[in-house]
Design a protein around this motif. Sequence first.
Motif, mmCIF file in Angstrom:
data_model
loop_
_atom_site.group_PDB
_atom_site.id
_atom_site.type_symbol
_atom_site.label_atom_id
_atom_site.label_comp_id
_atom_site.label_asym_id
_atom_site.label_seq_id
_atom_site.Cartn_x
_atom_site.Cartn_y
_atom_site.Cartn_z
ATOM 1 N N VAL A 1 -21.418 42.710 -48.638
ATOM 2 C CA VAL A 1 -20.476 43.595 -49.317
ATOM 3 C C VAL A 1 -20.029 44.625 -48.282
ATOM 4 O O VAL A 1 -20.844 45.372 -47.745
ATOM 5 C CB VAL A 1 -21.112 44.290 -50.534
ATOM 6 N N PHE A 2 -18.740 44.644 -47.988
ATOM 7 C CA PHE A 2 -18.218 45.433 -46.876
ATOM 8 C C PHE A 2 -17.454 46.660 -47.374
ATOM 9 O O PHE A 2 -16.669 46.580 -48.317
ATOM 10 C CB PHE A 2 -17.292 44.577 -46.011
ATOM 11 N N SER A 3 -17.690 47.772 -46.697
ATOM 12 C CA SER A 3 -16.978 49.014 -46.991
ATOM 13 C C SER A 3 -15.736 49.104 -46.116
ATOM 14 O O SER A 3 -15.805 48.902 -44.899
ATOM 15 C CB SER A 3 -17.894 50.213 -46.717
ATOM 16 N N VAL A 4 -14.600 49.408 -46.744
ATOM 17 C CA VAL A 4 -13.342 49.550 -46.009
ATOM 18 C C VAL A 4 -12.680 50.854 -46.449
ATOM 19 O O VAL A 4 -12.463 51.072 -47.644
ATOM 20 C CB VAL A 4 -12.382 48.371 -46.271
ATOM 21 N N ILE A 5 -12.383 51.718 -45.489
ATOM 22 C CA ILE A 5 -11.703 52.985 -45.771
ATOM 23 C C ILE A 5 -10.309 52.909 -45.171
ATOM 24 O O ILE A 5 -10.159 52.697 -43.963
ATOM 25 C CB ILE A 5 -12.457 54.190 -45.163
ATOM 26 N N ILE A 6 -9.297 53.076 -46.008
ATOM 27 C CA ILE A 6 -7.918 52.972 -45.534
ATOM 28 C C ILE A 6 -7.170 54.271 -45.831
ATOM 29 O O ILE A 6 -7.089 54.703 -46.984
ATOM 30 C CB ILE A 6 -7.196 51.780 -46.177
ATOM 31 N N PHE A 7 -6.648 54.891 -44.774
ATOM 32 C CA PHE A 7 -5.846 56.102 -44.903
ATOM 33 C C PHE A 7 -4.372 55.723 -44.989
ATOM 34 O O PHE A 7 -3.901 54.852 -44.254
ATOM 35 C CB PHE A 7 -6.066 57.020 -43.701
ATOM 36 N N ILE A 8 -3.685 56.372 -45.913
ATOM 37 C CA ILE A 8 -2.242 56.215 -46.011
ATOM 38 C C ILE A 8 -1.619 57.601 -45.901
ATOM 39 O O ILE A 8 -2.317 58.613 -45.916
ATOM 40 C CB ILE A 8 -1.828 55.539 -47.334
ATOM 41 N N GLY A 9 -0.314 57.655 -45.796
ATOM 42 C CA GLY A 9 0.335 58.938 -45.603
ATOM 43 C C GLY A 9 0.472 59.238 -44.116
ATOM 44 O O GLY A 9 0.074 58.454 -43.254
ATOM 45 N N ASP A 10 1.007 60.378 -43.812
ATOM 46 C CA ASP A 10 1.274 60.769 -42.425
ATOM 47 C C ASP A 10 0.042 61.427 -41.822
ATOM 48 O O ASP A 10 0.012 62.628 -41.571
ATOM 49 C CB ASP A 10 2.476 61.716 -42.383
ATOM 50 N N SER A 11 -1.001 60.635 -41.604
ATOM 51 C CA SER A 11 -2.242 61.162 -41.032
ATOM 52 C C SER A 11 -2.533 60.482 -39.701
ATOM 53 O O SER A 11 -2.085 59.361 -39.443
ATOM 54 C CB SER A 11 -3.412 60.950 -42.000
ATOM 55 N N HIS A 12 -3.304 61.185 -38.870
ATOM 56 C CA HIS A 12 -3.648 60.679 -37.542
ATOM 57 C C HIS A 12 -5.108 61.004 -37.254
ATOM 58 O O HIS A 12 -5.557 62.130 -37.495
ATOM 59 C CB HIS A 12 -2.753 61.312 -36.469
ATOM 60 N N PHE A 13 -5.846 60.026 -36.750
ATOM 61 C CA PHE A 13 -7.238 60.249 -36.384
ATOM 62 C C PHE A 13 -7.297 60.961 -35.034
ATOM 63 O O PHE A 13 -6.698 60.512 -34.060
ATOM 64 C CB PHE A 13 -7.996 58.928 -36.297
ATOM 65 N N LYS A 14 -8.058 62.053 -34.985
ATOM 66 C CA LYS A 14 -8.218 62.795 -33.736
ATOM 67 C C LYS A 14 -9.601 62.590 -33.132
ATOM 68 O O LYS A 14 -9.913 63.160 -32.091
ATOM 69 C CB LYS A 14 -7.960 64.286 -33.975
#
Length: 219
Positions: A100-113
């Motif tokens: 069972v896999f965890s997946v986190i998905i960001f939407i919108g105008d975001s950027h990983f720093k």
Amino acid sequence: MTFFSSDFLIYLLPVSDGFQNVTLPTEDGSTQIDHIIVSKFGIFVIETKNMKGWIFGSAHQKVWTQKIFKHTSKFQNPLHQNYKHIKTLQSCLGIEGDNVFSVIIFIGDSHFKTEMPENVTFARGGIEYIKSKNDIVFSDEQVSGFIKQNESGRLQPSIKTNIQHTKHVKEIVRNKNDNKICSRCGSAMVLRKAAKGKNAGNKFWGCSAFPKCRNVVAA
């Protein structure tokens, strides 16, 4: 909170079925999962985050940071949030292990720093992560059984279900507010009393990481 429908995921991915906004019963109330994808390659529990700005965090941090220009706010590590979803789903389906896999998905105008784990990504990256799991771990019979169990074990979608879940979430937030978190570093805030100066005798919230962090909030 959605980024695309489960039907769209099924079209793009070699999966058997998908579910959206699944509310499952827990010992202390309920938990709501944004998306569940069921396939012979594993079960994927997807948490979506509609956010903008810069995102800072790591797999082991309890609290992540969102920064929009000069405004900084804290939010729960979505990997930790999704961990509860996974454990609840595993309990409902009666399965254990690493399938069972965890997946986190960001939407919108975001950027990983900061560097993120491979399962924390944006929409297209989430699809690629799921497609990368190409070892068969469940039989067709097991997949069919999981789908039936999920349909029977979930709380039926309704206005009442949403109200009950929203009430449960508000109670959690209220309890968390009783345990204040520093908006600068994520450490616990401690209730203190000023010993001297013009505010002597007044109570205030001070960061427990003092003197490394000198954040202060009025009580």
